[in-house]
Design a protein around this motif. Structure first.
Motif, PDB file in Angstrom:
ATOM      1  N   ALA A 290     -70.555   2.125  13.381  1.00 50.25           N
ATOM      2  CA  ALA A 290     -71.825   2.202  14.101  1.00 50.25           C
ATOM      3  C   ALA A 290     -72.660   3.409  13.692  1.00 50.25           C
ATOM      4  N   PHE A 291     -73.980   3.190  13.697  1.00 54.24           N
ATOM      5  CA  PHE A 291     -74.973   4.249  13.540  1.00 54.24           C
ATOM      6  C   PHE A 291     -75.750   4.352  14.845  1.00 54.24           C
ATOM      7  N   THR A 292     -75.926   5.566  15.352  1.00 52.22           N
ATOM      8  CA  THR A 292     -76.704   5.760  16.570  1.00 52.22           C
ATOM      9  C   THR A 292     -77.171   7.212  16.640  1.00 52.22           C
ATOM     10  N   THR A 293     -78.061   7.502  17.578  1.00 52.83           N
ATOM     11  CA  THR A 293     -78.441   8.899  17.848  1.00 52.83           C
ATOM     12  C   THR A 293     -77.620   9.472  18.988  1.00 52.83           C
ATOM     13  N   ASN A 294     -76.934   8.604  19.727  1.00 55.05           N
ATOM     14  CA  ASN A 294     -76.344   8.969  21.012  1.00 55.05           C
ATOM     15  C   ASN A 294     -74.817   8.877  20.983  1.00 55.05           C
ATOM     16  N   ALA A 295     -74.173  10.022  20.847  1.00 60.34           N
ATOM     17  CA  ALA A 295     -72.712  10.061  20.756  1.00 60.34           C
ATOM     18  C   ALA A 295     -72.026   9.683  22.059  1.00 60.34           C
TER      19      ALA A 295
ATOM     20  N   VAL B 193     -72.971  -2.022  12.775  1.00 61.16           N
ATOM     21  CA  VAL B 193     -74.032  -2.107  13.773  1.00 61.16           C
ATOM     22  C   VAL B 193     -74.862  -0.825  13.795  1.00 61.16           C
ATOM     23  N   ALA B 194     -76.073  -0.951  14.331  1.00 57.18           N
ATOM     24  CA  ALA B 194     -76.941   0.218  14.493  1.00 57.18           C
ATOM     25  C   ALA B 194     -77.801   0.038  15.733  1.00 57.18           C
ATOM     26  N   SER B 195     -77.916   1.108  16.498  1.00 60.59           N
ATOM     27  CA  SER B 195     -78.810   1.146  17.652  1.00 60.59           C
ATOM     28  C   SER B 195     -79.121   2.606  17.917  1.00 60.59           C
ATOM     29  N   GLY B 196     -80.400   2.962  17.863  1.00 61.18           N
ATOM     30  CA  GLY B 196     -80.770   4.350  18.102  1.00 61.18           C
ATOM     31  C   GLY B 196     -80.257   4.862  19.429  1.00 61.18           C
ATOM     32  N   SER B 197     -80.479   4.096  20.468  1.00 65.28           N
ATOM     33  CA  SER B 197     -80.046   4.500  21.811  1.00 65.28           C
ATOM     34  C   SER B 197     -78.559   4.307  22.027  1.00 65.28           C
ATOM     35  N   GLY B 198     -77.976   3.371  21.277  1.00 64.50           N
ATOM     36  CA  GLY B 198     -76.582   3.022  21.498  1.00 64.50           C
ATOM     37  C   GLY B 198     -76.378   2.154  22.715  1.00 64.50           C
ATOM     38  N   THR B 199     -77.489   1.646  23.263  1.00 63.80           N
ATOM     39  CA  THR B 199     -77.408   0.828  24.475  1.00 63.80           C
ATOM     40  C   THR B 199     -78.059  -0.542  24.315  1.00 63.80           C
TER      41      THR B 199
ATOM     42  N   PRO C 115     -72.553   3.625  25.042  1.00 65.62           N
ATOM     43  CA  PRO C 115     -71.541   2.568  25.029  1.00 65.62           C
ATOM     44  C   PRO C 115     -71.168   2.129  23.616  1.00 65.62           C
ATOM     45  N   LEU C 116     -72.149   2.056  22.719  1.00 64.66           N
ATOM     46  CA  LEU C 116     -71.862   1.648  21.339  1.00 64.66           C
ATOM     47  C   LEU C 116     -70.968   2.673  20.649  1.00 64.66           C
ATOM     48  N   ALA C 117     -71.267   3.943  20.841  1.00 64.14           N
ATOM     49  CA  ALA C 117     -70.466   4.999  20.215  1.00 64.14           C
ATOM     50  C   ALA C 117     -69.020   4.948  20.685  1.00 64.14           C
TER      51      ALA C 117
ATOM     52  N   SER D 122     -78.631  -4.071  24.286  1.00 63.37           N
ATOM     53  CA  SER D 122     -77.674  -4.979  24.934  1.00 63.37           C
ATOM     54  C   SER D 122     -77.020  -5.955  23.962  1.00 63.37           C
ATOM     55  N   GLY D 123     -77.798  -6.585  23.089  1.00 65.71           N
ATOM     56  CA  GLY D 123     -77.236  -7.550  22.153  1.00 65.71           C
ATOM     57  C   GLY D 123     -76.275  -6.916  21.170  1.00 65.71           C
ATOM     58  N   VAL D 124     -76.589  -5.711  20.740  1.00 67.04           N
ATOM     59  CA  VAL D 124     -75.740  -5.011  19.773  1.00 67.04           C
ATOM     60  C   VAL D 124     -74.437  -4.581  20.441  1.00 67.04           C
ATOM     61  N   VAL D 125     -74.535  -4.029  21.650  1.00 65.08           N
ATOM     62  CA  VAL D 125     -73.330  -3.611  22.375  1.00 65.08           C
ATOM     63  C   VAL D 125     -72.453  -4.820  22.682  1.00 65.08           C
ATOM     64  N   LYS D 126     -73.080  -5.925  23.074  1.00 65.17           N
ATOM     65  CA  LYS D 126     -72.317  -7.139  23.365  1.00 65.17           C
ATOM     66  C   LYS D 126     -71.594  -7.638  22.115  1.00 65.17           C
ATOM     67  N   SER D 127     -72.256  -7.602  20.971  1.00 63.90           N
ATOM     68  CA  SER D 127     -71.614  -8.003  19.715  1.00 63.90           C
ATOM     69  C   SER D 127     -70.407  -7.118  19.422  1.00 63.90           C
ATOM     70  N   ALA D 128     -70.559  -5.818  19.652  1.00 60.96           N
ATOM     71  CA  ALA D 128     -69.456  -4.896  19.411  1.00 60.96           C
ATOM     72  C   ALA D 128     -68.297  -5.170  20.360  1.00 60.96           C
ATOM     73  N   GLU D 129     -68.593  -5.440  21.613  1.00 62.03           N
ATOM     74  CA  GLU D 129     -67.538  -5.751  22.588  1.00 62.03           C
ATOM     75  C   GLU D 129     -66.787  -7.020  22.186  1.00 62.03           C
ATOM     76  N   THR D 130     -67.523  -8.029  21.747  1.00 60.56           N
ATOM     77  CA  THR D 130     -66.897  -9.277  21.297  1.00 60.56           C
ATOM     78  C   THR D 130     -66.016  -9.031  20.086  1.00 60.56           C
ATOM     79  N   ALA D 131     -66.510  -8.218  19.153  1.00 62.37           N
ATOM     80  CA  ALA D 131     -65.746  -7.920  17.944  1.00 62.37           C
ATOM     81  C   ALA D 131     -64.452  -7.176  18.271  1.00 62.37           C
ATOM     82  N   VAL D 132     -64.530  -6.239  19.194  1.00 61.42           N
ATOM     83  CA  VAL D 132     -63.335  -5.483  19.592  1.00 61.42           C
ATOM     84  C   VAL D 132     -62.291  -6.423  20.186  1.00 61.42           C
TER      85      VAL D 132
END
Length: 199
Positions: free
Chosen positions: A125-130, A99-105, A133-135, A107-117
């Motif tokens: 994940a790739f993001t700018t924001n350590a 997954v990738a999201s610059g902000s890491g927030t 939620p995605l990080a 919604s669809g990407v974070v939701k996909s990650a939550e489902t996968a977990v």
């Protein structure tokens, strides 16, 4: 005064503009890519085993970059699925979500990650924001030190919105592909046999 002529003058760039902005984009990409932690990328690449299923999820331009990465991973012989496509199966334990999201927030990407977990899959994940939620969901995290798309006053980049993140994301995924390929004995001609022939 001809308003059409004035509009045309405003729309089209001069050669000097193009030269200046080619340098701007090139230099920003080079500077940002040089600041990425290579160990983070190596850790992420290590999750892309030859027998694992890889699922890719991203929104907007970041999602388009990940689709390009998915194509290259498919060329290597990995089983790759794009989240949201009608033929994409359920993700499960042992799978990897890329997954990738610059902000890491996003919604669809974070939701996909939550489902996968919840399904027992790992997250790369790739993001700018350590601190995003995605990080926090990621098993392997690559921080790209670029401006977020809503950070319009940033001194990190003079480019519009999330352009620098997306550009460096492309370079990072290309470096991953090249590194994985370097560690095989598969010829380019063999990879080409997997390229789409229904274009």
């Amino acid at each position: 005064m001809n308003p059409t002529a004035n509009t045309t003058e405003r729309v089209y760039s001069t050669t000097d503009d193009i030269v200046r902005n080619l340098s701007l984009v090139r230099d920003e990409i080079a500077d940002t890519a040089a600041k990425i932690d290579e160990h983070e990328i190596a850790t992420l690449a290590g999750l892309l085993g030859p027998n694992s299923r890889v699922f890719v999820a991203g929104a907007g331009r970041s999602g388009l970059v990940l689709r390009m990465a998915a194509m290259r991973l498919m060329h290597l012989g990995l089983t790759v699925h794009i989240a949201g496509d009608t033929t994409t199966p359920a993700i499960s334990s042992g799978d990897l979500l890329l997954v990738a999201s610059g902000s890491g927030t996003t919604s669809g990407v974070v939701k996909s990650a939550e489902t996968a977990v919840k399904a027992g899959a790992r997250i790369a994940a790739f993001t700018t924001n350590a601190d995003s939620p995605l990080a926090r969901l990621a098993d392997a995290l690559v921080i790209i030190p670029a401006a977020q798309k809503t950070d319009h006053g940033s001194n990190v980049s003079r480019q519009y919105s999330g352009s620098l993140f997306e550009q460096v994301l492309f370079l990072a995924t290309e470096a991953i592909f090249q590194s994985l390929w370097d560690n095989t004995d598969v010829a380019a001609e063999e990879l080409w046999l997997r390229h789409a022939n229904l274009e």
